[in-house]
Design a protein around this motif. Structure first.
Motif, PDB file in Angstrom:
ATOM      1  N   VAL A  64       3.864  19.179   9.174  1.00  0.00           N
ATOM      2  CA  VAL A  64       2.921  19.382  10.020  1.00  0.00           C
ATOM      3  C   VAL A  64       2.555  17.862  10.614  1.00  0.00           C
ATOM      4  N   ALA A  65       3.216  17.578  11.953  1.00  0.00           N
ATOM      5  CA  ALA A  65       3.209  16.566  11.993  1.00  0.00           C
ATOM      6  C   ALA A  65       2.376  16.499  13.614  1.00  0.00           C
ATOM      7  N   HIS A  66       1.794  15.169  13.539  1.00  0.00           N
ATOM      8  CA  HIS A  66       0.187  15.169  14.719  1.00  0.00           C
ATOM      9  C   HIS A  66       0.531  13.800  14.464  1.00  0.00           C
ATOM     10  N   VAL A  67       0.839  13.052  16.137  1.00  0.00           N
ATOM     11  CA  VAL A  67       0.727  12.408  16.944  1.00  0.00           C
ATOM     12  C   VAL A  67      -0.487  11.819  17.953  1.00  0.00           C
ATOM     13  N   ARG A  68      -0.927  10.968  17.102  1.00  0.00           N
ATOM     14  CA  ARG A  68      -2.403  10.461  17.052  1.00  0.00           C
ATOM     15  C   ARG A  68      -2.757  10.139  18.431  1.00  0.00           C
ATOM     16  N   SER A  69      -4.191  10.191  19.930  1.00  0.00           N
ATOM     17  CA  SER A  69      -4.160   9.874  20.587  1.00  0.00           C
ATOM     18  C   SER A  69      -4.422   8.559  21.451  1.00  0.00           C
ATOM     19  N   ASP A  70      -3.522   8.018  22.350  1.00  0.00           N
ATOM     20  CA  ASP A  70      -3.666   6.542  22.555  1.00  0.00           C
ATOM     21  C   ASP A  70      -5.178   6.011  22.177  1.00  0.00           C
ATOM     22  N   ALA A  71      -6.423   6.816  22.581  1.00  0.00           N
ATOM     23  CA  ALA A  71      -7.436   5.605  22.179  1.00  0.00           C
ATOM     24  C   ALA A  71      -7.521   5.628  20.716  1.00  0.00           C
ATOM     25  N   LEU A  72      -7.213   6.694  19.923  1.00  0.00           N
ATOM     26  CA  LEU A  72      -7.463   6.503  18.786  1.00  0.00           C
ATOM     27  C   LEU A  72      -6.108   5.827  18.429  1.00  0.00           C
ATOM     28  N   GLN A  73      -5.113   5.541  18.130  1.00  0.00           N
ATOM     29  CA  GLN A  73      -3.971   4.631  18.891  1.00  0.00           C
ATOM     30  C   GLN A  73      -4.714   3.075  18.270  1.00  0.00           C
ATOM     31  N   LEU A  74      -4.882   3.406  19.470  1.00  0.00           N
ATOM     32  CA  LEU A  74      -5.660   1.897  20.344  1.00  0.00           C
ATOM     33  C   LEU A  74      -7.060   1.511  19.234  1.00  0.00           C
ATOM     34  N   GLY A  75      -7.891   2.144  19.139  1.00  0.00           N
ATOM     35  CA  GLY A  75      -8.889   2.160  18.174  1.00  0.00           C
ATOM     36  C   GLY A  75      -8.752   1.629  17.162  1.00  0.00           C
ATOM     37  N   ALA A  76      -7.793   2.494  16.513  1.00  0.00           N
ATOM     38  CA  ALA A  76      -6.819   1.513  14.824  1.00  0.00           C
ATOM     39  C   ALA A  76      -6.453  -0.078  15.230  1.00  0.00           C
ATOM     40  N   ALA A  77      -5.881  -0.009  16.144  1.00  0.00           N
ATOM     41  CA  ALA A  77      -5.357  -1.527  16.530  1.00  0.00           C
ATOM     42  C   ALA A  77      -6.325  -2.567  16.415  1.00  0.00           C
ATOM     43  N   ARG A  78      -7.060  -2.133  17.005  1.00  0.00           N
ATOM     44  CA  ARG A  78      -8.633  -3.460  17.537  1.00  0.00           C
ATOM     45  C   ARG A  78      -9.573  -3.720  16.029  1.00  0.00           C
ATOM     46  N   ILE A  79      -9.608  -2.094  15.377  1.00  0.00           N
ATOM     47  CA  ILE A  79      -9.929  -2.469  13.550  1.00  0.00           C
ATOM     48  C   ILE A  79      -8.908  -3.814  13.152  1.00  0.00           C
ATOM     49  N   ALA A  80      -7.812  -2.972  13.161  1.00  0.00           N
ATOM     50  CA  ALA A  80      -6.868  -3.685  12.161  1.00  0.00           C
ATOM     51  C   ALA A  80      -6.771  -5.604  12.689  1.00  0.00           C
ATOM     52  N   SER A  81      -6.715  -5.454  14.371  1.00  0.00           N
ATOM     53  CA  SER A  81      -7.073  -6.926  14.707  1.00  0.00           C
ATOM     54  C   SER A  81      -8.314  -8.172  13.883  1.00  0.00           C
ATOM     55  N   LEU A  82      -9.035  -7.121  12.800  1.00  0.00           N
ATOM     56  CA  LEU A  82     -10.311  -7.976  13.159  1.00  0.00           C
ATOM     57  C   LEU A  82     -10.240  -8.184  11.226  1.00  0.00           C
ATOM     58  N   GLY A  83      -9.092  -7.855  11.019  1.00  0.00           N
ATOM     59  CA  GLY A  83      -8.954  -7.853   9.458  1.00  0.00           C
ATOM     60  C   GLY A  83      -9.741  -6.961   8.672  1.00  0.00           C
ATOM     61  N   LYS A  84      -9.711  -5.531   9.292  1.00  0.00           N
ATOM     62  CA  LYS A  84     -10.534  -4.338   8.156  1.00  0.00           C
ATOM     63  C   LYS A  84      -9.213  -3.744   8.203  1.00  0.00           C
ATOM     64  N   GLU A  85     -10.205  -2.377   7.283  1.00  0.00           N
ATOM     65  CA  GLU A  85      -8.790  -1.108   7.177  1.00  0.00           C
ATOM     66  C   GLU A  85      -9.330  -0.180   8.245  1.00  0.00           C
ATOM     67  N   PRO A  86      -8.356   0.070   8.668  1.00  0.00           N
ATOM     68  CA  PRO A  86      -9.171   1.541  10.357  1.00  0.00           C
ATOM     69  C   PRO A  86      -9.475   2.437   8.917  1.00  0.00           C
ATOM     70  N   GLU A  87     -10.318   3.244   9.427  1.00  0.00           N
ATOM     71  CA  GLU A  87     -10.659   4.753   8.849  1.00  0.00           C
ATOM     72  C   GLU A  87     -10.965   5.157  10.201  1.00  0.00           C
ATOM     73  N   LEU A  88     -10.089   5.886  10.412  1.00  0.00           N
ATOM     74  CA  LEU A  88     -10.014   6.658  11.745  1.00  0.00           C
ATOM     75  C   LEU A  88      -9.903   8.272  11.088  1.00  0.00           C
ATOM     76  N   PRO A  89     -10.171   9.004  11.461  1.00  0.00           N
ATOM     77  CA  PRO A  89      -9.490  10.176  10.208  1.00  0.00           C
ATOM     78  C   PRO A  89      -8.854  11.133  11.428  1.00  0.00           C
ATOM     79  N   ASP A  90      -7.977  11.638  10.583  1.00  0.00           N
ATOM     80  CA  ASP A  90      -6.999  13.008  12.394  1.00  0.00           C
ATOM     81  C   ASP A  90      -7.935  13.417  12.383  1.00  0.00           C
ATOM     82  N   THR A  91      -8.593  13.673  13.035  1.00  0.00           N
ATOM     83  CA  THR A  91      -9.594  15.273  13.215  1.00  0.00           C
ATOM     84  C   THR A  91      -8.562  16.257  13.394  1.00  0.00           C
TER      85      THR A  91
END
Length: 319
Positions: A42-69
């Motif tokens: 079962v595959a879900h492509v995350r929304s653009d907003a969620l992908q962008l948020g995860a990328a921004r968190i990762a750019s700060l050197g943190k592990e993004p913890e954004l659950p796929d609701t």
């Protein structure tokens, strides 16, 4: 996640976005996996907003913890339904038209709904459907939305398999997929070949200009019967080796005058699965999808399987 194949059995991959349409596709995919004895991804492509948020968190050197609701909610639906085959869940990034084909690489089927929201908003209405139908590395099954669905008597698994067959152009892998699908379901296979009748002499409203080359004589009216016999013989010869390979499948040959797409759409009202090829042999690469496949994707009343040419599919298998 770029490859969903497993060492034991290629999976059925289904794209979901939480919409009712994608949940219909999910139900169909689970049934297909259970019929085939294949795992389901079962595959879900995350929304653009969620992908962008995860990328921004990762750019700060943190592990993004954004659950796929969305995937979490779909998992609940699956567990409440129950299943008899392994089910895995994949949260994907990227564009839908890139992420789903990548997830289906090595898969048995890729299944999607006819409409949705988010990344699926234009499915079957615009570029998304055309792209998936052209680029899926395995057969793509599109499950129509509820308003367009006509369920066969006896249930959705009891309707016959309908094959759109051009004797000279339909690739072997498309025909084999249809026969194997009918065998798996235990239902008849109807192969539909349509041909156009010649124009009647009365259709010529005016004599050709003397400056133009005079066309050859139009066929007589009774030539239609001869054309029908020729088409029936061509279809019989084309299907013979497959009928011998799948002797348990009840084959219903159907050769009819008229438009192929229109005949298939009408026949899909009491069919369980409609099978067409991605494009004809004379198409260049994967740049175009055949007009018949395009029409039935938009208008068929049952799930439609678009089978890619050799080299793009994992082999004839389906439900």
């Amino acid at each position: 996640m770029s490859d969903t194949s497993t060492a034991s059995e290629p999976p059925v991959v289904v794209g979901v976005d939480g919409s009712d349409h994608s949940l219909r596709a999910l139900e169909w995919a689970l049934g297909a996996g259970e019929s085939l004895g294949a795992p389901v991804v079962v595959a879900h492509v995350r929304s653009d907003a969620l992908q962008l948020g995860a990328a921004r968190i990762a750019s700060l050197g943190k592990e993004p913890e954004l659950p796929d609701t969305v995937l979490k909610a779909v998992r609940t639906v699956v567990e409440e339904r129950g299943h008899t085959v392994p089910v895995r869940y994949a949260s994907l990034d990227g564009a839908v038209t890139d992420a789903l084909p990548a997830a289906a690489r090595g898969g048995r089927l890729l299944v999607t709904g006819s409409r949705g929201h988010g990344g699926f908003v234009s499915l079957l209405l615009g570029s998304t459907s055309r792209t998936l139908a052209m680029t899926a590395p395995c057969p793509l099954v599109v499950v129509p939305h509820e308003a367009r669905t006509v369920e066969p008597s006896g249930g959705p698994d009891k309707g016959r398999v309908l094959l759109g067959l051009h004797p000279e152009e339909t690739p072997d892998e498309v025909v084999a997929f249809a026969f194997e699908s009918a065998r798996q379901r235990g239902v008849p296979l109807e192969a539909v070949t349509a041909f156009r009748l010649p124009p009647q002499p009365g259709a010529l409203l005016a004599a050709p200009s003397p400056a133009l080359q005079v066309p050859p004589p139009l066929p007589e009216a009774d030539d239609s019967a001869e054309l029908l016999r020729e088409a029936e013989l061509e279809q019989e010869e084309r299907l013979r080796p497959f009928a011998e390979r799948w002797p348990a499948v009840e084959l219903i040959p159907s050769v009819v005058p008229g438009d192929a797409a229109g005949r298939l759409v009408e026949g899909s009202r009491d069919a369980g699965l409609l099978v067409v090829g991605r494009h004809h042999r004379h198409r260049i690469g994967s740049l175009l999808i055949g007009s018949v496949a395009h029409a039935v994707l938009h208008h068929a009343h049952c799930p439609v399987a678009v089978v890619p040419p050799a080299g793009g599919a994992s082999g004839p298998s389906g439900t």
